[in-house]
Design an enzyme around this catalytic site. Structure first.
Site, PDB file in Angstrom:
ATOM      1  CG  HIS A 236      58.849 -41.521  47.289  1.00 27.26           C
ATOM      2  ND1 HIS A 236      57.593 -41.350  47.841  1.00 27.26           N
ATOM      3  CD2 HIS A 236      58.634 -41.746  45.957  1.00 27.26           C
ATOM      4  CE1 HIS A 236      56.672 -41.448  46.888  1.00 27.26           C
ATOM      5  NE2 HIS A 236      57.278 -41.683  45.744  1.00 27.26           N
TER       6      HIS A 236
ATOM      7  CD  GLU B 101      44.954 -50.700  45.667  1.00 22.95           C
ATOM      8  OE1 GLU B 101      45.463 -50.275  46.725  1.00 22.95           O
ATOM      9  OE2 GLU B 101      44.348 -51.790  45.608  1.00 22.95           O
TER      10      GLU B 101
ATOM     11  CG  LEU C 105      57.458 -47.318  68.173  1.00 24.74           C
ATOM     12  CD1 LEU C 105      56.175 -46.637  68.647  1.00 24.74           C
ATOM     13  CD2 LEU C 105      58.210 -46.370  67.242  1.00 24.74           C
TER      14      LEU C 105
ATOM     15  CD1 TRP D 115      57.369 -31.140  51.027  1.00 27.47           C
ATOM     16  CD2 TRP D 115      59.048 -32.196  49.979  1.00 27.47           C
ATOM     17  NE1 TRP D 115      58.556 -30.710  51.591  1.00 27.47           N
ATOM     18  CE2 TRP D 115      59.609 -31.346  50.971  1.00 27.47           C
ATOM     19  CE3 TRP D 115      59.912 -32.970  49.201  1.00 27.47           C
ATOM     20  CZ2 TRP D 115      60.970 -31.251  51.198  1.00 27.47           C
ATOM     21  CZ3 TRP D 115      61.273 -32.873  49.428  1.00 27.47           C
ATOM     22  CH2 TRP D 115      61.796 -32.020  50.409  1.00 27.47           C
TER      23      TRP D 115
ATOM     24  CD  GLU E 213      37.641 -40.994  67.812  1.00 24.92           C
ATOM     25  OE1 GLU E 213      37.407 -39.880  67.309  1.00 24.92           O
ATOM     26  OE2 GLU E 213      36.760 -41.704  68.326  1.00 24.92           O
TER      27      GLU E 213
ATOM     28  CG  ASP F 110      48.801 -39.043  49.918  1.00 27.91           C
ATOM     29  OD1 ASP F 110      49.674 -39.192  49.050  1.00 27.91           O
ATOM     30  OD2 ASP F 110      47.598 -38.905  49.649  1.00 27.91           O
ATOM     31  N   GLY F 111      51.731 -37.433  50.071  1.00 23.83           N
ATOM     32  CA  GLY F 111      52.174 -36.086  49.714  1.00 23.83           C
ATOM     33  C   GLY F 111      53.641 -35.971  49.338  1.00 23.83           C
TER      34      GLY F 111
ATOM     35  NE  ARG G 130      45.231 -40.059  52.014  1.00 22.50           N
ATOM     36  CZ  ARG G 130      44.977 -40.886  51.044  1.00 22.50           C
ATOM     37  NH1 ARG G 130      44.089 -41.826  51.213  1.00 22.50           N
ATOM     38  NH2 ARG G 130      45.600 -40.794  49.891  1.00 22.50           N
TER      39      ARG G 130
ATOM     40  CB  SER H  29      43.806 -44.999  50.125  1.00 30.84           C
ATOM     41  OG  SER H  29      43.401 -43.794  49.537  1.00 30.84           O
TER      42      SER H  29
HETATM   43  C1  FPP Z   1      52.570 -41.478  49.118  1.00 33.44           C
HETATM   44  O1  FPP Z   1      52.885 -40.206  48.592  1.00 33.44           O
HETATM   45  C2  FPP Z   1      53.775 -42.116  49.595  1.00 33.44           C
HETATM   46  C3  FPP Z   1      54.259 -43.308  49.134  1.00 33.44           C
HETATM   47  C4  FPP Z   1      53.579 -44.097  48.087  1.00 33.44           C
HETATM   48  C5  FPP Z   1      55.540 -43.837  49.615  1.00 33.44           C
HETATM   49  C6  FPP Z   1      55.783 -43.723  51.086  1.00 33.44           C
HETATM   50  C7  FPP Z   1      57.146 -44.164  51.333  1.00 33.44           C
HETATM   51  C8  FPP Z   1      58.042 -43.522  52.088  1.00 33.44           C
HETATM   52  C9  FPP Z   1      57.756 -42.294  52.880  1.00 33.44           C
HETATM   53  C10 FPP Z   1      59.417 -44.096  52.120  1.00 33.44           C
HETATM   54  C11 FPP Z   1      59.865 -44.390  53.463  1.00 33.44           C
HETATM   55  C12 FPP Z   1      59.306 -45.587  54.062  1.00 33.44           C
HETATM   56  C13 FPP Z   1      60.044 -46.363  54.829  1.00 33.44           C
HETATM   57  C14 FPP Z   1      59.495 -47.523  55.505  1.00 33.44           C
HETATM   58  C15 FPP Z   1      61.446 -46.091  54.984  1.00 33.44           C
HETATM   59  P1  FPP Z   1      52.597 -39.907  47.055  1.00 33.44           P
HETATM   60  O2  FPP Z   1      53.775 -40.278  46.254  1.00 33.44           O
HETATM   61  O3  FPP Z   1      51.314 -40.585  46.662  1.00 33.44           O
HETATM   62  O4  FPP Z   1      52.409 -38.371  47.077  1.00 33.44           O
HETATM   63  P2  FPP Z   1      51.503 -37.516  46.082  1.00 33.44           P
HETATM   64  O5  FPP Z   1      50.076 -37.859  46.388  1.00 33.44           O
HETATM   65  O6  FPP Z   1      51.843 -36.114  46.454  1.00 33.44           O
HETATM   66  O7  FPP Z   1      51.917 -37.861  44.690  1.00 33.44           O
END
Ligand code: FPP
Length: 224
Positions: free
Chosen positions: A19, A49, A113, A7, A189, A2-3, A170, A178
């Site tokens: 992303h 969601e 892994l 960012w 944990e 998340d974030g 998280r 979530s």
């Molecule tokens: C949540 O942050 C993040 C996502 C919904 C997307 C996660 C996807 C990636 C990191 C892309 C890479 C993944 C792979 C497999 C290559 P958010 O957008 O909800 O952040 P916010 O809460 O700050 O808005």
């Protein structure tokens, strides 16, 4: 993970830049995990969601997943990473589904892994699909409803060939689960890190893994 959005917005950039940076972090974390003793790593990339986001963001994320698979296939194979996906694939583009199946097959022999990426994943959705499958077997007379136990339910989930998580992390300061692995994380944990995912370095992971190693886990038993 998340974030990403925050960012990017904090820096005055579009959310998709966050992303993209997040995907770079995935690469680094995947590379660093085995040396930290992590053999199973499951990352939450897109929830059931997340379809509520703008079309632009959804399309951007889907193409990021496809390009990650294409670009990383070689490196992941070289580093001994086995890649799997959990979630309902039916709603994803056929091309992406094809790539997902392709990399799963290509990395099947690896075991340094085990990287699992959750795409169109939701714990409740996963459990609902599992219950439907078990109910179908019972209706066909292939399953005795009285024989349904913990193990039988675990075996019907997307995660049937993964161990339950020891630790769920998280990022970004949110204190929520979530819909991530609710059945599987019954005894996990939890760590809630304030760090936004694009800033989540292998060093941050190493500190969390260290803290986890110091925790006493009792799985419901009394303290010795
Ligand atoms: C949540 O942050 C993040 C996502 C919904 C997307 C996660 C996807 C990636 C990191 C892309 C890479 C993944 C792979 C497999 C290559 P958010 O957008 O909800 O952040 P916010 O809460 O700050 O808005």
């Amino acid at each position: 993970m998340d974030g990403n959005g925050r960012w990017a917005v904090n820096k005055g950039w579009p959310r998709l830049v966050g992303h993209r940076k997040g995907a770079e972090r995935v690469k680094e974390i995947v590379r660093a995990a085995p040396d930290l003793g992590v053999r199973w790593l499951t990352i939450y990339a897109f929830s059931t969601e997340n379809w509520k986001r703008s079309t632009k963001e959804v399309i951007g994320l889907m193409s990021l997943f496809a390009s990650y698979i294409q670009r990383e296939a070689e490196g992941l194979s070289r580093e001994g990473v086995r890649m799997r996906f959990i979630g309902d694939r039916a709603r994803l583009e056929p091309k992406l589904q094809e790539l997902m199946g392709w990399i799963e097959a290509r990395t099947r022999g690896n075991g340094r892994l085990n990287l699992t990426v959750a795409i169109n994943y939701g714990g409740r959705d996963e459990i609902t699909r599992a219950v439907q499958a078990l109910a179908r077997q019972a209706a066909d007379g292939r399953l005795d409803p009285g024989a349904i136990d913990d193990e039988c339910i675990s075996a019907a989930l997307d995660t049937h060939d993964l161990p339950d998580p020891d630790l769920v992390i998280r990022t970004s300061g949110e204190m929520r689960v979530s819909n991530f692995l609710p059945w599987q994380s019954a005894y996990a944990e939890f760590e809630f890190s304030p760090v936004l995912w694009p800033d989540f370095t292998p060093q941050v992971l190493a500190e969390i893994v260290d803290r986890f190693a110091g925790r006493e886990r009792r799985f419901g038993a009394a303290q010795e």
